[in-house]
Design an enzyme around this catalytic site. Structure first.
Site, PDB file in Angstrom:
ATOM      1  N   SER A 130       0.834  -1.212   0.000  1.00  0.00           N
ATOM      2  CA  SER A 130       0.000   0.000   0.000  1.00  0.00           C
ATOM      3  C   SER A 130       0.858   1.248   0.000  1.00  0.00           C
ATOM      4  O   SER A 130       1.956   1.260   0.543  1.00  0.00           O
ATOM      5  CB  SER A 130      -0.904   0.024   1.238  1.00  0.00           C
ATOM      6  N   HIS A 193      -7.278  -3.346   5.319  1.00  0.00           N
ATOM      7  CA  HIS A 193      -6.678  -2.006   5.219  1.00  0.00           C
ATOM      8  C   HIS A 193      -7.467  -1.158   4.210  1.00  0.00           C
ATOM      9  O   HIS A 193      -7.824  -0.010   4.481  1.00  0.00           O
ATOM     10  CB  HIS A 193      -5.206  -2.134   4.799  1.00  0.00           C
ATOM     11  N   ASN A 194      -7.729  -1.727   3.045  1.00  0.00           N
ATOM     12  CA  ASN A 194      -8.443  -0.959   2.014  1.00  0.00           C
ATOM     13  C   ASN A 194      -9.871  -0.646   2.444  1.00  0.00           C
ATOM     14  O   ASN A 194     -10.386   0.436   2.169  1.00  0.00           O
ATOM     15  CB  ASN A 194      -8.457  -1.731   0.693  1.00  0.00           C
ATOM     16  N   GLU A 197      -9.723   2.135   4.707  1.00  0.00           N
ATOM     17  CA  GLU A 197      -9.467   3.337   3.886  1.00  0.00           C
ATOM     18  C   GLU A 197     -10.795   3.885   3.337  1.00  0.00           C
ATOM     19  O   GLU A 197     -11.048   5.098   3.387  1.00  0.00           O
ATOM     20  CB  GLU A 197      -8.534   2.916   2.749  1.00  0.00           C
TER      21      GLU A 197
HETATM   22  P1  NBP Z   1      -2.407  -2.257 -13.232  1.00  0.00           P
HETATM   23  O1  NBP Z   1      -3.349  -2.783 -12.209  1.00  0.00           O
HETATM   24  O2  NBP Z   1      -2.882  -1.218 -14.159  1.00  0.00           O
HETATM   25  O3  NBP Z   1      -1.854  -3.510 -14.096  1.00  0.00           O
HETATM   26  C1  NBP Z   1      -0.958  -3.295 -15.163  1.00  0.00           C
HETATM   27  C2  NBP Z   1      -0.083  -4.477 -15.391  1.00  0.00           C
HETATM   28  O4  NBP Z   1      -0.875  -5.664 -15.555  1.00  0.00           O
HETATM   29  C3  NBP Z   1       0.709  -4.325 -16.673  1.00  0.00           C
HETATM   30  O5  NBP Z   1       1.958  -4.936 -16.485  1.00  0.00           O
HETATM   31  C4  NBP Z   1      -0.125  -5.079 -17.686  1.00  0.00           C
HETATM   32  O6  NBP Z   1       0.613  -5.567 -18.776  1.00  0.00           O
HETATM   33  C5  NBP Z   1      -0.567  -6.229 -16.818  1.00  0.00           C
HETATM   34  N1  NBP Z   1      -1.739  -6.943 -17.373  1.00  0.00           N
HETATM   35  C6  NBP Z   1      -3.007  -6.535 -17.567  1.00  0.00           C
HETATM   36 BR1  NBP Z   1      -3.648  -4.853 -17.234  1.00  0.00          BR
HETATM   37  N2  NBP Z   1      -3.797  -7.472 -18.082  1.00  0.00           N
HETATM   38  C7  NBP Z   1      -2.987  -8.533 -18.224  1.00  0.00           C
HETATM   39  C8  NBP Z   1      -3.216  -9.832 -18.727  1.00  0.00           C
HETATM   40  N3  NBP Z   1      -4.413 -10.238 -19.119  1.00  0.00           N
HETATM   41  N4  NBP Z   1      -2.168 -10.692 -18.747  1.00  0.00           N
HETATM   42  C9  NBP Z   1      -0.953 -10.293 -18.326  1.00  0.00           C
HETATM   43  N5  NBP Z   1      -0.664  -9.058 -17.847  1.00  0.00           N
HETATM   44  C10 NBP Z   1      -1.682  -8.206 -17.792  1.00  0.00           C
HETATM   45  O7  NBP Z   1      -1.053  -1.748 -12.573  1.00  0.00           O
HETATM   46  P2  NBP Z   1      -0.757  -1.044 -11.167  1.00  0.00           P
HETATM   47  O8  NBP Z   1      -1.705   0.076 -10.908  1.00  0.00           O
HETATM   48  O9  NBP Z   1       0.698  -0.791 -11.165  1.00  0.00           O
HETATM   49  O10 NBP Z   1      -1.091  -2.185 -10.113  1.00  0.00           O
HETATM   50  C11 NBP Z   1      -0.425  -3.432 -10.081  1.00  0.00           C
HETATM   51  C12 NBP Z   1      -1.075  -4.265  -8.978  1.00  0.00           C
HETATM   52  O11 NBP Z   1      -0.889  -3.583  -7.723  1.00  0.00           O
HETATM   53  C13 NBP Z   1      -2.579  -4.439  -9.153  1.00  0.00           C
HETATM   54  O12 NBP Z   1      -2.964  -5.677  -8.620  1.00  0.00           O
HETATM   55  C14 NBP Z   1      -3.164  -3.333  -8.296  1.00  0.00           C
HETATM   56  O13 NBP Z   1      -4.467  -3.622  -7.845  1.00  0.00           O
HETATM   57  C15 NBP Z   1      -2.163  -3.288  -7.140  1.00  0.00           C
HETATM   58  N6  NBP Z   1      -2.052  -1.992  -6.454  1.00  0.00           N
HETATM   59  C16 NBP Z   1      -2.173  -0.820  -7.136  1.00  0.00           C
HETATM   60  C17 NBP Z   1      -2.028   0.390  -6.443  1.00  0.00           C
HETATM   61  C18 NBP Z   1      -2.123   1.709  -7.175  1.00  0.00           C
HETATM   62  O14 NBP Z   1      -2.137   2.750  -6.471  1.00  0.00           O
HETATM   63  N7  NBP Z   1      -2.157   1.730  -8.501  1.00  0.00           N
HETATM   64  C19 NBP Z   1      -1.755   0.381  -5.083  1.00  0.00           C
HETATM   65  C20 NBP Z   1      -1.597  -0.843  -4.419  1.00  0.00           C
HETATM   66  C21 NBP Z   1      -1.755  -2.030  -5.116  1.00  0.00           C
HETATM   67  P3  NBP Z   1       0.585  -4.758 -20.176  1.00  0.00           P
HETATM   68  O15 NBP Z   1       1.500  -3.604 -19.984  1.00  0.00           O
HETATM   69  O16 NBP Z   1       1.097  -5.742 -21.149  1.00  0.00           O
HETATM   70  O17 NBP Z   1      -0.838  -4.336 -20.413  1.00  0.00           O
END
Ligand code: NBP
Length: 488
Positions: A130, A193-194, A197
């Site tokens: 987080s 946690h979420n 939030e």
């Molecule tokens: P995203 O949740 O937007 O995911 C993007 C990544 O997933 C890219 O590498 C993309 O590859 C890959 N991907 C997708 Br979309 N569909 C796919 C598929 N069918 N097969 C393989 N790869 C796939 O990225 P993020 O916001 O960095 O979050 C990453 C993780 O961390 C998620 O689980 C998210 O819930 C969690 N998280 C996010 C935050 C935040 O603030 N954003 C905070 C805490 C946790 P590509 O580039 O080839 O499309």
């Protein structure tokens, strides 16, 4: 750069990229991989250039670049993509290698994956992360759980990159990351946690709407109040950013007032509510926070209803400063209820799934780096360190005293909002839970009678031992056969 990398990270969106940069800044060598290879190239030639980060153009090359036991962290969209990457990785891995899922996966998926990978000799870790973009880069809160044998290999990396809070000397040395427990417990704790939030955010929104619509305060006036609250027991990241948001102007006007009032959600609040329903734990405040987002989302219907349904037009004639003080008390008391409910869910899950959770350590993991970080979590840590078996945070001496001290203000705010027609679902459901929790004699005796009347569901009696069930032929028309007694 070292010949082999300490860890590999799959997924180059906002979280993956920033975590990799964080790891490199702490002296680790990292291999980056992404489904779409152009992102690897862009990253390696861009933000990663000159750092101890190498790119891989295939899963095979990613695995080949790693030190053993190999550590591969998935930072991809939760759900099927995680299973797909696990399947692609397995043929290239050896016994004792570690797969970490750092995304927002459902804890049941992590339960399942930990077991199925263990059967193949691999170590699986489901880890909540987080802190958003900035946290990932500068120090997130990290909540790992799963195969404990993996922890000694991950601990140096995870604790190095995590947020740090002050030790007893005031030095920032205590990592906001520790081992949570087995199976999907890391993702469970992240889910709660979420959920918390969601609750904290909605509570702040209710304080804001009372200030704006009941007290008629301007953006600058509200900003000053939140900034002041941030120097009190309410001091937290979310209060701090709320003050910043209220102060932010576009063409001289507060930007927040131009933002459409329909809230989005990505599911973790809903999962927390659904899980609480499964476990039978009253998680009313977070439930209301999720439903408040749902209600906000039907904007067109609300606009139509606003011209059809009658209700008071908020007007305030009392002492504004005194009401603001009451509002602060109401917010603090409701927040305590929300955490009490969230911790009760974790306690029940620990029983259900046979996890040994350290509730004080969890408070410490949330103390820095994450979205719900706040001063208040120190008191939660103290409460659980004092009594690890504490059944409800409200029963801790400190919290009991704080909530008692807020009573008058809390009740005044909820009553005023209700009389003035301002919707405050979280402030009011928190108070209702508090009153329900301290009620020794609830109306559920009538409810049991109703159940027995129409469905012969049986009831226990106050004058008999627990576990003895009775059925009454209420109408004289029924038989003596009762329904089977069980709870779900
Ligand atoms: P995203 O949740 O937007 O995911 C993007 C990544 O997933 C890219 O590498 C993309 O590859 C890959 N991907 C997708 Br979309 N569909 C796919 C598929 N069918 N097969 C393989 N790869 C796939 O990225 P993020 O916001 O960095 O979050 C990453 C993780 O961390 C998620 O689980 C998210 O819930 C969690 N998280 C996010 C935050 C935040 O603030 N954003 C905070 C805490 C946790 P590509 O580039 O080839 O499309």
């Amino acid at each position: 750069m070292k010949k082999t990398s300490d860890i590999g990270v799959v997924g180059l969106a906002v979280m993956g990229e920033n975590l990799i940069l964080n790891m490199a800044s702490k002296g680790f060598t990292v291999t980056a991989y992404n489904r779409s290879y152009n992102k690897v190239e862009n990253f390696i030639n861009g933000r990663a250039a000159g750092k101890s980060i190498r790119g891989a153009d295939s899963i095979e090359n990613l695995v080949a670049s790693l030190e053993t036991p190999r550590k591969i962290m998935l930072m991809v969209k939760s759900g099927q993509p995680v299973d797909d990457f696990i399947e692609q990785l397995i043929p290239h891995l050896s016994k004792g290698d570690i797969i970490i899922d750092g995304g927002n996966s459902q804890f049941e998926d992590s339960n399942r994956r930990t077991k199925s990978l263990a059967a193949q000799g691999l170590l699986y870790v489901g880890s909540g992360v987080s802190g958003g973009e900035e946290g990932a880069l500068l120090g997130p809160s990290i909540m790992p759980g799963g195969a404990k044998e993996a922890w000694p290999h991950l601990k140096p990396i995870f604790q190095a990159i995590s947020a740090k809070v002050a030790d007893e000397n005031g030095d920032l040395t205590v990592p906001c990351c520790d081992w949570v427990g087995s199976d999907g417990s890391g993702h469970f704790v992240k889910m709660v946690h979420n959920g918390i939030e969601y609750g904290d955010m909605q509570l702040i929104c209710e304080a804001y709407i009372l200030m704006r619509d009941l007290l008629g305060m301007s953006g600058d006036e509200m900003q000053a109040v939140f900034a002041d609250w941030n120097t009190t027991d309410l001091s937290s990241y979310l209060i701090e950013i709320t003050a910043d948001i209220l102060a932010y102007k576009e063409d001289g006007q507060p930007l927040v007032e131009s933002i459409l009032d329909t809230a989005g959600q990505k599911g973790t609040g809903k999962w927390t509510g659904v899980t609480a329903l499964h476990l039978g734990v009253p998680l009313t405040l977070i439930g209301e926070a999720v439903f408040a987002r749902c209600l906000s989302a039907i904007k067109d219907e609300r606009v139509q209803a606003s011209s059809v349904l009658a209700g008071p037009k908020p007007t305030f004639t009392g002492d504004k400063a005194a009401f603001l003080e009451s509002l602060k008390q109401a917010l603090l008391a409701s927040k305590i209820v929300s955490y009490a409910q969230g911790y009760a869910v974790m306690r029940e899950a620990a029983k259900e799934y046979d996890w040994e959770l350290d509730y004080g350590a969890i408070a410490l993991m949330w103390r820095g780096g994450c979205i719900i970080r706040s001063v208040f979590l120190d008191n939660i840590k103290t409460a659980f360190d004092t009594d690890p078996e504490l059944s409800n945070l409200l029963l801790d001496d400190y919290f009991n005293k704080v909530v008692s001290g807020t009573q008058t203000g809390w009740r005044e705010v909820v009553a005023t909002a209700t009389l003035q027609g301002v919707s405050v679902p979280c402030l009011s459901s928190a108070l209702s839970y508090y009153d329900g929790y301290r009620t020794a004699n609830s109306p559920a005796n009538l409810l049991q009678a109703q159940r027995d009347y129409f469905g012969a569901h049986t009831y226990e009696r106050k004058d008999k031992a627990r576990g003895e069930f009775f059925h009454t032929n209420w109408t004289g028309r029924g038989g003596n056969t009762s329904s089977t007694t069980y709870d779900v």
